[in-house]
Design a protein around this motif. Structure first.
Motif, PDB file in Angstrom:
ATOM      1  N   ALA A   1       0.864  -1.177   0.000  1.00 51.20           N
ATOM      2  CA  ALA A   1       0.000   0.000   0.000  1.00 51.20           C
ATOM      3  C   ALA A   1       0.904   1.232   0.000  1.00 51.20           C
ATOM      4  N   LEU A   2       0.944   1.942  -1.116  1.00 51.64           N
ATOM      5  CA  LEU A   2       1.965   2.950  -1.361  1.00 51.64           C
ATOM      6  C   LEU A   2       1.420   4.365  -1.226  1.00 51.64           C
ATOM      7  N   ASP A   3       2.218   5.217  -0.575  1.00 49.37           N
ATOM      8  CA  ASP A   3       1.889   6.623  -0.448  1.00 49.37           C
ATOM      9  C   ASP A   3       3.190   7.414  -0.504  1.00 49.37           C
ATOM     10  N   GLY A   4       3.141   8.586  -1.098  1.00 53.90           N
ATOM     11  CA  GLY A   4       4.321   9.443  -1.118  1.00 53.90           C
ATOM     12  C   GLY A   4       5.481   8.811  -1.865  1.00 53.90           C
ATOM     13  N   TYR A   5       6.679   9.034  -1.332  1.00 54.38           N
ATOM     14  CA  TYR A   5       7.875   8.526  -2.011  1.00 54.38           C
ATOM     15  C   TYR A   5       7.959   7.005  -1.934  1.00 54.38           C
ATOM     16  N   CYS A   6       8.222   6.415  -3.087  1.00 43.38           N
ATOM     17  CA  CYS A   6       8.454   4.965  -3.205  1.00 43.38           C
ATOM     18  C   CYS A   6       9.595   4.821  -4.202  1.00 43.38           C
ATOM     19  N   LEU A   7      10.799   5.049  -3.720  1.00 49.10           N
ATOM     20  CA  LEU A   7      11.954   5.220  -4.586  1.00 49.10           C
ATOM     21  C   LEU A   7      13.057   4.217  -4.257  1.00 49.10           C
TER      22      LEU A   7
ATOM     23  N   LEU B   1       1.629  -0.690 -13.047  1.00 50.36           N
ATOM     24  CA  LEU B   1       2.566  -0.878 -11.941  1.00 50.36           C
ATOM     25  C   LEU B   1       1.814  -0.846 -10.621  1.00 50.36           C
ATOM     26  N   ILE B   2       0.758  -0.045 -10.555  1.00 49.93           N
ATOM     27  CA  ILE B   2      -0.232  -0.140  -9.489  1.00 49.93           C
ATOM     28  C   ILE B   2      -1.563  -0.458 -10.145  1.00 49.93           C
ATOM     29  N   THR B   3      -2.489  -0.989  -9.389  1.00 48.45           N
ATOM     30  CA  THR B   3      -3.779  -1.382  -9.961  1.00 48.45           C
ATOM     31  C   THR B   3      -4.950  -0.569  -9.436  1.00 48.45           C
ATOM     32  N   GLU B   4      -4.737   0.204  -8.376  1.00 50.43           N
ATOM     33  CA  GLU B   4      -5.815   1.008  -7.807  1.00 50.43           C
ATOM     34  C   GLU B   4      -5.217   2.292  -7.247  1.00 50.43           C
TER      35      GLU B   4
ATOM     36  N   THR C   1      -1.835   5.926  -3.562  1.00 47.36           N
ATOM     37  CA  THR C   1      -2.567   7.181  -3.427  1.00 47.36           C
ATOM     38  C   THR C   1      -2.198   8.103  -4.592  1.00 47.36           C
ATOM     39  N   PRO C   2      -2.946   9.185  -4.774  1.00 49.15           N
ATOM     40  CA  PRO C   2      -2.591  10.133  -5.839  1.00 49.15           C
ATOM     41  C   PRO C   2      -1.210  10.755  -5.637  1.00 49.15           C
ATOM     42  N   GLY C   3      -0.683  10.684  -4.417  1.00 47.14           N
ATOM     43  CA  GLY C   3       0.580  11.357  -4.131  1.00 47.14           C
ATOM     44  C   GLY C   3       1.820  10.510  -4.314  1.00 47.14           C
ATOM     45  N   ILE C   4       1.702   9.281  -4.805  1.00 49.27           N
ATOM     46  CA  ILE C   4       2.904   8.457  -4.897  1.00 49.27           C
ATOM     47  C   ILE C   4       3.827   8.945  -6.004  1.00 49.27           C
TER      48      ILE C   4
ATOM     49  N   THR D   1       4.288   9.236 -11.671  1.00 52.13           N
ATOM     50  CA  THR D   1       3.200   9.677 -10.811  1.00 52.13           C
ATOM     51  C   THR D   1       2.213   8.528 -10.637  1.00 52.13           C
ATOM     52  N   ALA D   2       1.212   8.745  -9.807  1.00 52.61           N
ATOM     53  CA  ALA D   2       0.202   7.709  -9.586  1.00 52.61           C
ATOM     54  C   ALA D   2      -0.528   7.366 -10.878  1.00 52.61           C
ATOM     55  N   ASP D   3      -0.936   8.380 -11.629  1.00 53.49           N
ATOM     56  CA  ASP D   3      -1.667   8.124 -12.871  1.00 53.49           C
ATOM     57  C   ASP D   3      -0.785   7.401 -13.883  1.00 53.49           C
ATOM     58  N   GLU D   4       0.498   7.760 -13.951  1.00 51.56           N
ATOM     59  CA  GLU D   4       1.404   7.089 -14.874  1.00 51.56           C
ATOM     60  C   GLU D   4       1.625   5.636 -14.457  1.00 51.56           C
ATOM     61  N   ALA D   5       1.770   5.412 -13.157  1.00 50.29           N
ATOM     62  CA  ALA D   5       1.957   4.045 -12.663  1.00 50.29           C
ATOM     63  C   ALA D   5       0.719   3.201 -12.916  1.00 50.29           C
TER      64      ALA D   5
END
Length: 275
Positions: free
Chosen positions: A111-117, A186-189, A133-136, A177-181
């Motif tokens: 469950a990802l939020d903010g920086y995931c680097l 790379l993310i599903t939700e 989240t939208p902020g990842i 970004t979240a939308d790009e992922a």
């Protein structure tokens, strides 16, 4: 989140300093908890993740991994990474724990939020599910630091998003970004931050409604090398065909289906009698 021990588990009795751990009957929630360094992954965190894996290998449960303070993990601890040398690299400190997480018997949800680097992204890549989240912001900036993403990204990322996008991330330092992922799966939700953990638990609930043995065996078969198929599929199915859960679940399905058909035919029969 306070640690709590399930009847079958013992993680709540362990002394974690970089993780917050909650154990339930069917799942374990692990929060990366080094907020002073944006949850950077250091040796102590790796050691504690090994402790979690050891418990889940003995008592398989769904694992949910998230971060604290609006950050998943900003990467490996640069202060420690700066001092590592060739022999440290050859030990595969981070890659070993990420492989172990990927091989856990039951599914892993990141469950990802903010920086995931960096190492944080590679930890997420090792999960079976990634929601955010939208902020990842997710990517691998290692080449900018004079190293490579050697804890899984160099081979997992191509499998997850395809070679062109993987090369943009690994060779050109692109951070998604979240939308790009989401666009490259790379993310599903995507969920707003306050709802992220609820969404992770909803996913764990869906997994929990499946037969646990079938889930475990399906995960193993899914990750088997291509040359192992179809023999491994047939052998795995042979095991499941003998399980009591298969008979019980299929009988339940047949009973419900028969009940639906009976309920549907009753008004038609009554209408025919009236005419």
């Amino acid at each position: 989140m306070p640690a709590q021990e399930s009847a079958a588990g013992h993680l709540g009795t362990l002394d974690f300093t970089t993780l917050l751990v909650e154990e339930r009957a069917d799942r374990v929630v692990v929060l990366l908890n080094r907020p002073e360094v944006r949850n950077a992954i250091d040796q102590r965190m790796v050691d504690e993740l090994h402790q979690v894996c050891a418990a889940l290998e003995q008592d398989p449960k769904v694992l949910i991994i998230a971060g604290t303070d609006g950050v998943f993990a900003s990467g490996a601890d640069i202060a420690q990474l700066r001092e590592r040398r060739r022999d440290d690299a050859l030990q595969g400190i981070n890659s070993t724990i990420f492989v172990r997480i990927a091989k856990l018997p039951m599914p892993v949800i990141a469950a990802l939020d903010g920086y995931c680097l960096g190492g944080g992204a590679e930890l997420a890549y090792a999960a079976d599910f990634r929601i955010g989240t939208p902020g990842i912001r997710i990517g691998n900036p290692e080449t900018g630091l004079g190293i490579l993403a050697a804890a899984g990204a160099s081979w997992r990322l191509k499998e997850l998003v395809g070679e062109p996008v993987a090369k943009q991330i690994l060779l050109a330092g692109r951070v998604l970004t979240a939308d790009e992922a989401l666009a490259v799966s790379l993310i599903t939700e995507i969920h707003e931050a306050p709802q992220l953990m609820d969404a992770a638990h909803d996913l764990a609930d869906r997994i929990g409604r499946q037969d646990p043995l079938a889930v475990r065996i399906t995960k193993s078969v899914f990750h088997a090398p291509a040359e192992a198929h179809p023999i491994i599929d047939q052998l795995a199915q042979g095991i499941l065909f003998e399980s009591q859960a298969k008979f019980d679940r299929m009988q339940t399905f047949l009973d419900k289906n028969a009940a639906r058909k009976a309920a549907k035919s009753a008004p038609e029969a009554e209408k025919a009698n009236q005419t």
